[in-house]
Design a protein around this motif. Structure first.
Motif, PDB file in Angstrom:
ATOM      1  N   SER A  60      48.808  41.883  34.365  1.00 51.78           N
ATOM      2  CA  SER A  60      48.629  42.915  33.345  1.00 51.78           C
ATOM      3  C   SER A  60      49.858  43.811  33.247  1.00 51.78           C
ATOM      4  O   SER A  60      50.303  44.170  32.148  1.00 51.78           O
ATOM      5  CB  SER A  60      47.400  43.779  33.666  1.00 51.78           C
ATOM      6  OG  SER A  60      46.254  42.974  33.819  1.00 51.78           O
TER       7      SER A  60
ATOM      8  N   ILE B 240      51.843  35.141  33.282  1.00 52.91           N
ATOM      9  CA  ILE B 240      50.736  34.596  34.081  1.00 52.91           C
ATOM     10  C   ILE B 240      51.247  33.968  35.372  1.00 52.91           C
ATOM     11  O   ILE B 240      52.451  33.724  35.533  1.00 52.91           O
ATOM     12  CB  ILE B 240      49.925  33.548  33.293  1.00 52.91           C
ATOM     13  CG1 ILE B 240      50.757  32.266  33.100  1.00 52.91           C
ATOM     14  CG2 ILE B 240      49.454  34.093  31.967  1.00 52.91           C
ATOM     15  CD1 ILE B 240      49.954  31.093  32.569  1.00 52.91           C
TER      16      ILE B 240
ATOM     17  N   LYS C  96      49.608  44.483  38.839  1.00 51.68           N
ATOM     18  CA  LYS C  96      48.194  44.403  38.467  1.00 51.68           C
ATOM     19  C   LYS C  96      47.867  42.993  37.982  1.00 51.68           C
ATOM     20  O   LYS C  96      48.498  42.478  37.067  1.00 51.68           O
ATOM     21  CB  LYS C  96      47.861  45.428  37.387  1.00 51.68           C
ATOM     22  CG  LYS C  96      47.661  46.841  37.933  1.00 51.68           C
ATOM     23  CD  LYS C  96      46.930  47.719  36.938  1.00 51.68           C
ATOM     24  CE  LYS C  96      46.581  49.062  37.541  1.00 51.68           C
ATOM     25  NZ  LYS C  96      45.551  48.935  38.586  1.00 51.68           N
ATOM     26  N   VAL C  97      46.893  42.393  38.625  1.00 53.83           N
ATOM     27  CA  VAL C  97      46.387  41.089  38.208  1.00 53.83           C
ATOM     28  C   VAL C  97      45.003  41.347  37.639  1.00 53.83           C
ATOM     29  O   VAL C  97      44.056  41.615  38.383  1.00 53.83           O
ATOM     30  CB  VAL C  97      46.329  40.105  39.388  1.00 53.83           C
ATOM     31  CG1 VAL C  97      45.845  38.743  38.916  1.00 53.83           C
ATOM     32  CG2 VAL C  97      47.687  39.989  40.051  1.00 53.83           C
ATOM     33  N   GLY C  98      44.912  41.320  36.308  1.00 51.20           N
ATOM     34  CA  GLY C  98      43.693  41.790  35.671  1.00 51.20           C
ATOM     35  C   GLY C  98      43.586  43.277  35.916  1.00 51.20           C
ATOM     36  O   GLY C  98      44.477  44.045  35.575  1.00 51.20           O
ATOM     37  N   SER C  99      42.508  43.715  36.566  1.00 47.45           N
ATOM     38  CA  SER C  99      42.333  45.136  36.873  1.00 47.45           C
ATOM     39  C   SER C  99      42.578  45.449  38.345  1.00 47.45           C
ATOM     40  O   SER C  99      42.421  46.594  38.776  1.00 47.45           O
ATOM     41  CB  SER C  99      40.911  45.577  36.492  1.00 47.45           C
ATOM     42  OG  SER C  99      39.945  44.835  37.236  1.00 47.45           O
ATOM     43  N   ARG C 100      42.965  44.441  39.118  1.00 47.58           N
ATOM     44  CA  ARG C 100      43.161  44.616  40.557  1.00 47.58           C
ATOM     45  C   ARG C 100      44.647  44.801  40.870  1.00 47.58           C
ATOM     46  O   ARG C 100      45.512  44.294  40.148  1.00 47.58           O
ATOM     47  CB  ARG C 100      42.589  43.432  41.325  1.00 47.58           C
ATOM     48  CG  ARG C 100      41.116  43.183  41.032  1.00 47.58           C
ATOM     49  CD  ARG C 100      40.621  41.944  41.724  1.00 47.58           C
ATOM     50  NE  ARG C 100      40.519  42.145  43.182  1.00 47.58           N
ATOM     51  CZ  ARG C 100      40.300  41.145  44.044  1.00 47.58           C
ATOM     52  NH1 ARG C 100      40.177  39.889  43.584  1.00 47.58           N
ATOM     53  NH2 ARG C 100      40.208  41.384  45.331  1.00 47.58           N
TER      54      ARG C 100
ATOM     55  N   ASP D  44      45.872  33.289  35.849  1.00 51.16           N
ATOM     56  CA  ASP D  44      45.588  34.723  35.923  1.00 51.16           C
ATOM     57  C   ASP D  44      46.752  35.518  35.333  1.00 51.16           C
ATOM     58  O   ASP D  44      47.924  35.197  35.563  1.00 51.16           O
ATOM     59  CB  ASP D  44      45.352  35.156  37.372  1.00 51.16           C
ATOM     60  CG  ASP D  44      43.935  34.875  37.842  1.00 51.16           C
ATOM     61  OD1 ASP D  44      43.128  34.400  37.021  1.00 51.16           O
ATOM     62  OD2 ASP D  44      43.644  35.128  39.033  1.00 51.16           O
ATOM     63  N   VAL D  45      46.398  36.555  34.589  1.00 56.92           N
ATOM     64  CA  VAL D  45      47.407  37.343  33.863  1.00 56.92           C
ATOM     65  C   VAL D  45      47.891  38.512  34.712  1.00 56.92           C
ATOM     66  O   VAL D  45      47.108  39.218  35.351  1.00 56.92           O
ATOM     67  CB  VAL D  45      46.819  37.880  32.540  1.00 56.92           C
ATOM     68  CG1 VAL D  45      47.834  38.782  31.822  1.00 56.92           C
ATOM     69  CG2 VAL D  45      46.417  36.719  31.637  1.00 56.92           C
TER      70      VAL D  45
END
Length: 256
Positions: free
Chosen positions: A236, A103, A68-72, A233-234
């Motif tokens: 998640s 990240i 998951k990268v953010g909510s995606r 980008d984090v």
């Protein structure tokens, strides 16, 4: 722990040529009344595959992970049949939560698409300077040392991977079973046996990396998410959604 650019080879070749030009003066060689005996350089003894993989978990079969990268979400299939210790390490670190909150510290799209690289455990700490990211690995709680995974690449039609040496260094004109096509997931490293936690996803077909870096899986869904990854980008979370039961300790290592 970075991948080399093709443009970097020219600098390397120049340095090698400069070093190669540092020979003794001609007059010294001509005046020396000695017999020159040519001797082959000693052959380096490489550790065996068993030595390189001792104490490492492996993946017997396939596993599916969701990054998951953010909510995606990016979905990938990892191939333990062709890269058992490399894929096993990733699954193990995902299960331990090592990637959660790290990240993407390196994203290269210019002058042409290259890779998105992340997974450095140091990147969880906001106090770590950006210049230091790309140098960290996973510190194994059991040993207190950084876990290092050997270079592991299976040639086409071979029964076992080549360990601890690149195909060029081994003199192999072979094609890897897992190549660097677009969407490949592979381990970043600074030497043949220094991979630890950092991984990269290819943004294009990169055949010039084949045989030098270990691919262990491919993105099967969410390549549009990969294409949108930006520096910083984090991640998640990384969750193993199938195949976690294929993770086993290496031979000779007792289960906890």
């Amino acid at each position: 722990m970075k991948l080399g650019f093709r443009s970097g080879w020219s600098a390397f070749v120049i340095i090698a040529l400069l070093l190669g030009s540092c020979t003794a003066p001609v007059e010294t060689l001509e005046s020396a009344d000695v017999e020159v005996i040519e001797q082959a350089p000693p052959v380096a003894v490489l550790p065996s595959a068993d030595e390189l993989t001792a104490g490492l978990v492996r993946l017997d079969g396939k596993a599916t992970v969701e990054i998951k990268v953010g909510s995606r979400t990016i979905t990938a299939e990892l191939d333990g049949d062709k890269a058992p210790y490399t894929a096993g390490n990733f699954v193990d670190l995902a299960e331990k939560g090592v990637y959660d909150g790290t990240i993407f510290h390196r994203v290269v799209r210019s002058p042409e698409p290259f890779v998105a690289q992340g997974g450095d455990p140091q990147s969880k700490d906001p106090n770590v300077p950006n210049a230091q990211l790309g140098t960290g690995g996973y510190i194994d709680e059991a040993t207190g040392q950084e876990r290092q995974i050997p270079l592991e690449i299976l040639p086409v039609e071979a029964n076992v991977p080549v360990y601890g040496v690149t195909f060029p260094d081994a003199g192999l004109a072979a094609t890897p079973e897992l190549n660097h096509r677009r969407g490949a997931i592979a381990m970043a490293r600074s030497g043949p046996n220094t991979a630890s936690a950092q991984f990269y996803i290819t943004l294009a077909d990169l055949p010039f990396l084949d045989g030098s870096y270990a691919v262990f899986g491919y993105v099967t869904d969410g390549m549009d998410v990969v294409d949108d990854i930006q520096l910083g980008d984090v991640i998640s979370s990384v969750k193993v959604t199938a195949g976690a039961d294929n993770l086993v300790p290496s031979e000779g290592v007792a289960e906890e």
